[in-house]
Design an enzyme around this catalytic site. Structure first.
Site, short mmCIF file in Angstrom:
data_model
loop_
_atom_site.label_atom_id
_atom_site.label_comp_id
_atom_site.label_asym_id
_atom_site.label_seq_id
_atom_site.Cartn_x
_atom_site.Cartn_y
_atom_site.Cartn_z
N ARG A 72 0.80 -1.24 0.10
CA ARG A 72 -0.04 -0.17 -0.07
C ARG A 72 0.97 1.37 -0.04
O ARG A 72 0.46 2.22 -0.70
CB ARG A 72 -0.87 0.13 1.35
N ASP A 106 -3.18 8.36 3.21
CA ASP A 106 -2.37 8.19 2.07
C ASP A 106 -1.60 9.41 1.84
O ASP A 106 -0.78 9.63 1.01
CB ASP A 106 -3.07 7.73 0.71
N HIS A 121 -8.09 8.37 10.87
CA HIS A 121 -7.55 7.13 10.66
C HIS A 121 -6.19 6.70 10.73
O HIS A 121 -5.80 5.70 10.34
CB HIS A 121 -8.35 6.33 9.66
N CYS A 155 13.44 2.53 21.32
CA CYS A 155 13.42 1.22 22.11
C CYS A 155 14.01 -0.02 21.68
O CYS A 155 14.18 -0.98 22.08
CB CYS A 155 12.31 1.26 23.24
N THR A 193 -16.87 8.73 0.26
CA THR A 193 -17.00 7.53 1.24
C THR A 193 -18.28 6.88 1.47
O THR A 193 -19.04 7.51 0.94
CB THR A 193 -16.78 8.30 2.66
N ASN A 218 -20.38 11.46 -4.30
CA ASN A 218 -20.06 9.91 -4.09
C ASN A 218 -20.43 9.38 -5.61
O ASN A 218 -21.26 9.72 -6.34
CB ASN A 218 -20.60 9.26 -3.25
#
Ligand code: OAD
Ligand code: ZN
Length: 248
Positions: A72, A106, A121, A155, A193, A218
């Protein structure tokens, strides 16, 4: 087919609006070549996104999950922002109060110049440490055939990609900013969406309940279509520039 009267009406409302909020999803990046989640091209090998983007999959097979994110990342690095992203960056410059809330990971909105935005997200070009939570940028994508998997720069523990997986909480600060914008805006645009994944899908509903004009763009009707004041069915890369005003 666009109805000229209604697009002109929506343009006028948008032009006069003081406070604008926008929700975007994978559809806004589809014309840039980034695959969406729920359309027929949303599969990688034989897996669906929901089988890979979850904590359980990462626990049992981090290699496979990182390979998918490597693929991706490669696709997203190849992609360029399209006219839909640029139109929204233009709206950001012009509007007095504005927030773009994106479900996309993205980076294309930022690359197009959007500034007042929250990524609810996460962002695929960041890693987060599974132990100490340290976050750092990362564009590496070569994890196939036993390539080394990312570790924390602080770490040394295993790192995961800094995106929200199925079953996980959304980042609180970003989500709160998103709901605040939805509650207080005059116009809310939902673009690209399917509006089925909550809490993001609740944003346009809240805006509408609070009296905002709801505009949907859309490729196909969604459950928002019934409550939207304007629903423009077609490609966001074609409709957004017309709606936002840099194309007649
Ligand atoms: P989906 O794949 O569910 O929906 C994309 C929508 O965009 C569909 O309704 C398409 O019809 C539409 N579409 C496709 N091409 C378009 C175009 N050129 N112009 C306009 N619309 C177009 O993607 P999202 O709604 O973004 O979450 O999915 C929401 C979330 O589900 C994602 O953020 C992801 C996934 O699980 C996480 O990873 C947490
Ligand atoms: Zn760490």
């Amino acid at each position: 087919m666009l109805n000229n009267d209604s697009i002109n009406q929506a343009r006028e409302i948008l032009r006069k609006a003081q406070r604008i909020a926008v929700l975007t999803g994978a559809g806004i990046s589809a014309e840039s070549g980034v695959p969406t989640f729920r359309d027929k091209d949303g599969l990688w090998r034989k897996f669906s996104a929901s089988e890979l983007a979850n904590p359980e999959a990462f626990r049992t097979n981090p290699q496979l999950v990182w390979e998918w994110y490597g693929w991706r990342r490669r696709e997203m690095l190849k992609a360029k922002p399209n006219a839909g992203h640029f139109a929204l960056a233009e709206l950001d410059k012009r509007a007095s109060e504005f927030l773009l809330i994106t479900q996309n990971v993205d980076n294309l909105h930022r690359r197009a110049g959007s500034q007042r935005m929250v990524e609810i997200h996460g962002n695929i070009f960041r890693n987060r440490c599974t132990e100490c939570g340290h976050i750092e940028p990362d564009e590496s994508c070569d994890f196939d055939e036993g390539g080394t998997l990312p570790v924390c720069g602080k770490c040394g523990a295993m790192a995961r990609v800094d995106v929200v997986w199925f079953g996980e909480q959304l980042p609180e600060k970003e989500l709160t900013a998103g709901f605040h914008a939805a509650e207080s805006c005059d116009v809310f645009i939902s673009a690209g969406t399917s509006a089925v994944v909550y809490p993001a899908a609740g944003l346009p509903e809240v805006a509408k309940l609070r009296g905002a004009t709801l505009i949907e763009v859309n490729l196909e009707p969604t459950h928002l279509t019934q409550i939207a004041d304007f629903s423009f069915i077609g490609k966001s890369g074609e409709i957004m520039p017309i709606l936002i005003g840099n194309v007649e």
